[in-house]
Design a protein around this motif. Structure first.
Motif, PDB file in Angstrom:
ATOM      1  N   THR A   3       0.865  -1.179   0.000  1.00 35.13           N
ATOM      2  CA  THR A   3       0.000   0.000   0.000  1.00 35.13           C
ATOM      3  C   THR A   3       0.900   1.227   0.000  1.00 35.13           C
ATOM      4  OG1 THR A   3      -1.702  -1.167   1.275  1.00 35.13           O
ATOM      5  CG2 THR A   3      -1.869   1.228   1.150  1.00 35.13           C
ATOM      6  N   GLU A 228      -7.007   2.827   1.824  1.00 32.39           N
ATOM      7  CA  GLU A 228      -7.610   1.724   2.562  1.00 32.39           C
ATOM      8  C   GLU A 228      -7.736   0.499   1.667  1.00 32.39           C
ATOM      9  OE1 GLU A 228     -10.592   2.162   5.972  1.00 32.39           O
ATOM     10  OE2 GLU A 228     -11.266   3.645   4.487  1.00 32.39           O
ATOM     11  N   HIS A 229      -7.692  -0.673   2.286  1.00 27.09           N
ATOM     12  CA  HIS A 229      -7.994  -1.942   1.613  1.00 27.09           C
ATOM     13  C   HIS A 229      -7.173  -2.175   0.342  1.00 27.09           C
ATOM     14  CE1 HIS A 229     -11.990  -0.801   3.600  1.00 27.09           C
ATOM     15  NE2 HIS A 229     -11.408  -1.705   4.377  1.00 27.09           N
ATOM     16  N   HIS A 230      -5.952  -1.637   0.317  1.00 29.87           N
ATOM     17  CA  HIS A 230      -5.068  -1.800  -0.847  1.00 29.87           C
ATOM     18  C   HIS A 230      -5.781  -1.380  -2.141  1.00 29.87           C
ATOM     19  CE1 HIS A 230      -2.656  -4.090   1.959  1.00 29.87           C
ATOM     20  NE2 HIS A 230      -3.627  -4.967   2.123  1.00 29.87           N
ATOM     21  N   SER A 231      -6.576  -0.330  -2.059  1.00 26.69           N
ATOM     22  CA  SER A 231      -7.373   0.098  -3.214  1.00 26.69           C
ATOM     23  C   SER A 231      -7.045   1.531  -3.602  1.00 26.69           C
ATOM     24  CB  SER A 231      -8.870  -0.018  -2.902  1.00 26.69           C
ATOM     25  OG  SER A 231      -9.641   0.572  -3.931  1.00 26.69           O
ATOM     26  N   GLU A 234      -9.666   4.132  -2.794  1.00 26.07           N
ATOM     27  CA  GLU A 234     -10.025   4.435  -1.409  1.00 26.07           C
ATOM     28  C   GLU A 234      -8.894   5.201  -0.704  1.00 26.07           C
ATOM     29  OE1 GLU A 234     -12.235   1.313   0.831  1.00 26.07           O
ATOM     30  OE2 GLU A 234     -11.657   0.031  -0.859  1.00 26.07           O
TER      31      GLU A 234
END
Length: 249
Positions: A3, A228-231, A234
């Protein structure tokens, strides 16, 4: 999984930041105390087992103002290439001191907000001046600066820069295993100023300046932005993260 992060560093203390005077285009040197604090920040936060790992930084963006350039110098990132504002004919850095091969880019996109008619004034002086003219209360996030930049001007250049960061450096690394070659260098560092970096953080998470997101970044301070959430869809402000330490097996 990887990330990526974007580290934002505000330049060290100047006489005007100490006195609360709005400093946009005016060139000011760091105070002696400001330089000392940035050196201490570099020692505390920059290193293989610190918050900012130089070998993982893919790119460094720096404001064209001298106070920002000096701050990058004092952070001691150990850049391989000669800094753009240094004399290229000078000897290259000592090989033993090289820790980072990221390109350093001086860009107008991250210069401080142009305060126009309010350059050099404190917030109190600005409000008193407006009151004398029969104008309403002043909020830079809503009103901008007469003779300077509007909030829309700031949004335009920051959104362009954020898009560049995500497309060129973060999109290709996010969510990949840490062993993947593209994940080895995926962080970026942005060295600039108080108002513009607060604005940068708000635009990072897609917020309008008038949405009431109150952020503070002290002179010499460092903040972290991520996802967030490796996205990549996000984006988030990282309130606190663990330091990266390679444990012995």
């Amino acid at each position: 999984m990887t990330t990526p992060r974007a580290f934002i560093a505000r330049h060290g203390e100047t006489e005007w930041s100490l006195n609360g005077r709005h400093t946009g285009t005016t060139e000011l040197s760091l105070t002696k105390n400001g330089e000392a604090r940035i050196r201490a920040t570099g020692k505390a936060l920059v290193g293989d087992d610190r918050l900012i790992v130089p070998s993982r930084v893919a790119h460094i963006y720096v404001s064209p103002r001298n106070r920002a350039k000096r701050t990058l110098e004092l952070l001691n990132m150990g850049c391989k290439d000669t800094l753009p504002w240094h004399d290229p004919s000078q000897p290259p850095p000592d090989k033993d001191a090289i820790r980072c091969d990221a390109k350093v880019q001086v860009t107008q996109d991250i210069r401080e907000w142009d305060y126009g008619d309010y350059e050099g004034l404190t917030s109190k002086q600005i409000k008193e001046q407006r009151k004398e003219k029969g104008e309403g209360d002043w909020d830079i996030w809503r009103d901008g600066c007469p003779g300077g930049e509007s909030p829309d001007d700031i949004i335009h250049r920051l959104d362009r820069l954020i898009g560049d960061i995500r497309e060129q450096y973060h999109k290709q690394a996010i969510g990949k295993p840490t062993s993947d070659e593209t994940a080895q260098k995926q962080d970026v560092l942005v060295v600039a100023h108080g108002h513009i970096l607060r604005a940068f953080a708000m635009r990072w998470i897609g917020k309008e300046f008038t949405e009431g997101v109150n952020l503070i970044l002290e002179a010499g301070g460092v903040g972290t932005l991520s996802y967030e959430h490796h996205s990549i869809d996000e984006p988030a402000i990282l309130l606190g993260g663990a330091f990266v330490v390679d444990l012995a097996s």
